[in-house]
Each structure stands twice: as structure tokens, then as C-alpha cells.
Design a protein around this motif. Structure first.
Motif, PDB file in Angstrom:
ATOM      1  N   GLY A   9     -15.301  20.750 -32.706  1.00  8.09           N
ATOM      2  CA  GLY A   9     -14.954  19.505 -31.593  1.00  8.09           C
ATOM      3  C   GLY A   9     -16.222  19.452 -30.466  1.00  8.09           C
ATOM      4  O   GLY A   9     -16.404  17.945 -30.001  1.00  8.09           O
ATOM      5  N   PHE A  10     -16.271  20.189 -29.960  1.00  7.75           N
ATOM      6  CA  PHE A  10     -17.353  19.782 -29.331  1.00  7.75           C
ATOM      7  C   PHE A  10     -19.122  19.097 -29.582  1.00  7.75           C
ATOM      8  O   PHE A  10     -19.232  18.470 -28.864  1.00  7.75           O
ATOM      9  CB  PHE A  10     -17.352  21.347 -28.220  1.00  7.75           C
ATOM     10  CG  PHE A  10     -19.033  21.226 -27.334  1.00  7.75           C
ATOM     11  CD1 PHE A  10     -18.764  20.958 -26.553  1.00  7.75           C
ATOM     12  CD2 PHE A  10     -19.444  21.996 -27.839  1.00  7.75           C
ATOM     13  CE1 PHE A  10     -19.789  20.682 -25.276  1.00  7.75           C
ATOM     14  CE2 PHE A  10     -21.174  22.313 -26.952  1.00  7.75           C
ATOM     15  CZ  PHE A  10     -20.808  21.737 -26.115  1.00  7.75           C
ATOM     16  N   PHE A  11     -19.024  19.798 -30.441  1.00  8.51           N
ATOM     17  CA  PHE A  11     -20.654  19.478 -30.891  1.00  8.51           C
ATOM     18  C   PHE A  11     -20.372  18.127 -31.763  1.00  8.51           C
ATOM     19  O   PHE A  11     -21.101  17.179 -31.119  1.00  8.51           O
ATOM     20  CB  PHE A  11     -21.454  20.555 -31.911  1.00  8.51           C
ATOM     21  CG  PHE A  11     -21.628  21.728 -32.112  1.00  8.51           C
ATOM     22  CD1 PHE A  11     -22.497  21.818 -30.458  1.00  8.51           C
ATOM     23  CD2 PHE A  11     -20.974  23.044 -32.150  1.00  8.51           C
ATOM     24  CE1 PHE A  11     -22.796  23.060 -30.545  1.00  8.51           C
ATOM     25  CE2 PHE A  11     -21.718  24.214 -31.688  1.00  8.51           C
ATOM     26  CZ  PHE A  11     -22.441  24.087 -31.147  1.00  8.51           C
ATOM     27  N   VAL A  12     -19.451  17.395 -32.398  1.00  6.74           N
ATOM     28  CA  VAL A  12     -19.298  16.210 -32.986  1.00  6.74           C
ATOM     29  C   VAL A  12     -18.913  15.015 -31.439  1.00  6.74           C
ATOM     30  O   VAL A  12     -19.836  14.252 -31.397  1.00  6.74           O
ATOM     31  CB  VAL A  12     -18.162  16.217 -33.639  1.00  6.74           C
ATOM     32  CG1 VAL A  12     -18.090  14.624 -34.041  1.00  6.74           C
ATOM     33  CG2 VAL A  12     -17.804  17.268 -34.944  1.00  6.74           C
ATOM     34  N   ALA A  13     -18.510  15.446 -29.905  1.00  7.13           N
ATOM     35  CA  ALA A  13     -18.310  15.611 -29.127  1.00  7.13           C
ATOM     36  C   ALA A  13     -19.351  14.916 -28.175  1.00  7.13           C
ATOM     37  O   ALA A  13     -19.640  13.913 -28.069  1.00  7.13           O
ATOM     38  CB  ALA A  13     -16.935  15.843 -28.756  1.00  7.13           C
ATOM     39  N   ALA A  14     -20.133  15.998 -28.643  1.00 11.46           N
ATOM     40  CA  ALA A  14     -21.721  16.135 -28.044  1.00 11.46           C
ATOM     41  C   ALA A  14     -21.946  15.105 -28.680  1.00 11.46           C
ATOM     42  O   ALA A  14     -23.488  14.082 -28.148  1.00 11.46           O
ATOM     43  CB  ALA A  14     -22.356  17.019 -27.784  1.00 11.46           C
TER      44      ALA A  14
END
Length: 206
Positions: A9-14
Motif C-alpha cells: 500500500g505504501f509503494f502504490v501510494a508513493a
């Protein structure tokens, strides 16, 4: 499983934030990178005065009048020379700003505005470094030899290495390292521990 979902989720949001912020940054990059040109102006005036005659900055561009003589294209039997004018777009090495802000927003940590402002100011330094070495690279390429430029061979090699570092590594490395420093607790708890849990899960499953 929840930890892995948090990491992804962090990588997609970034990534999503980076794409959105890059679109915005492209509209204002000439102005946000302008202070970096000011730092480059100071550095060139202090550290390369033997080559630099004058530095002109404006939003989006830095132009340097040098003392380095270069040949002009021949016109018939006439050959002429002129002094090199080196220039570079100030936003060329400033794309780390939207990357840094995207990482901050994806983390969703505390003191976001304070970190964003501090990061913007700090990132001006590596941007200025990259601009300076781009100009110096143009000077040594045009000058041709250490004797012509009045420089030692190791100085020219240092400029070449500085240009490589400032153009290939620093624009991406600086914002990531800065984010790791500001949000090191998040990185340790979510990224590192999540990766370790994933490796332990694979070992147990094997």
C-alpha cells in the motif's frame, strides 16, 4: 499478511503521489529550482573564478559567461574564436522534490508540512551541486586539455566524477536518503520488519 499489505500500500501510494506531484511540479519547477541556481551562482563565483567571467540566473535557466576560448565555425577562409557560454536548465536536477514529497505523503507521518519545507530547502544544496558540475563539465570539455585551462589532470578528473555523481545518482539518491532520515521510524517498523517477516514466512513455508 497485513504487514505485507501495508508495505505494498505504501509503494502504490508513493507511486500515485509521485505521478500527480510531477505533473504539478512541471508547471512550477522553473520557480522552485530558482534558489538552487542562486547557490550555483555563489559556488561558481567563489570556486571557479579563473574560468567564470559572469553568471546570469533567471527562473528556469542559469547562464555562465566564461573565459574559455573556443573556435567558431569557419566562414570561407576566415576562422574566429569566441568565449564559451555555458548554460543549463535549473530544473534538470530538481525532480527529486516531487519524489521526496510523494514519499512523505505516502508515509502519512506527523509534522508533514514542517518536513516538506525543510526537505525543500535541504534539497536545494544537491541541486546546486549538480548545476555547478554540469557547468564545469561544459568548461573542461570545451577547454580540451589541462594546460589550456590551467588546471591539473586530477582536477579535471574530479570534475568529471562530480558531474557523473551529480547527474546520475544525486538527484534520486538525495530525496530518498532525506526521507529515510525524516521517517526512519516508519521505514524501520514497516519496510524492514515487514521484509524480515516475509523472509521468515518463506523459510517456515519451505
Amino acid at each position: 499478511m497485513a504487514r505485507r499489505a501495508t508495505i505494498w500500500g505504501f509503494f502504490v501510494a508513493a507511486l500515485a503521489w509521485f505521478l500527480a506531484l510531477t505533473v504539478i511540479w512541471m508547471q512550477v519547477s522553473a520557480w522552485t529550482s530558482y534558489p538552487a541556481a542562486g547557490l550555483a551562482h555563489i559556488a561558481l563565483g567563489k570556486g571557479a573564478s579563473q574560468w567564470v567571467r559572469a553568471v546570469h540566473t533567471e527562473p528556469g535557466r542559469i547562464e555562465v559567461d566564461t573565459r574559455v576560448v573556443v573556435p567558431l565555425p569557419a566562414q570561407g577562409d576566415r576562422k574566429g574564436v569566441a568565449e564559451l557560454i555555458a548554460e543549463v536548465e535549473t530544473s534538470r536536477y530538481a525532480y527529486g522534490l516531487p519524489l521526496f514529497l510523494a514519499l512523505l505523503l505516502a508515509t502519512r507521518g506527523r509534522h508533514l508540512v514542517r518536513k516538506a519545507l525543510a526537505g525543500y530547502v535541504i534539497l536545494l544544496v544537491p541541486q546546486g551541486f549538480s548545476l555547478v558540475f554540469n557547468i564545469l563539465k561544459q568548461i573542461i570539455v570545451a577547454g580540451g586539455s589541462p594546460a589550456t585551462l590551467g588546471a591539473a589532470a586530477w582536477q579535471m578528473e574530479g570534475i568529471a566524477l562530480g558531474y557523473q555523481f551529480g547527474s546520475l545518482l544525486l538527484p534520486t539518491l538525495a530525496p530518498v536518503l532525506l526521507w529515510l532520515w525524516f521517517d526512519r521510524a516508519f521505514f524501520s517498523s514497516i519496510i524492514v520488519e515487514g521484509w524480515l517477516e516475509q523472509q521468515v514466512g518463506r523459510a517456515d513455508g519451505g
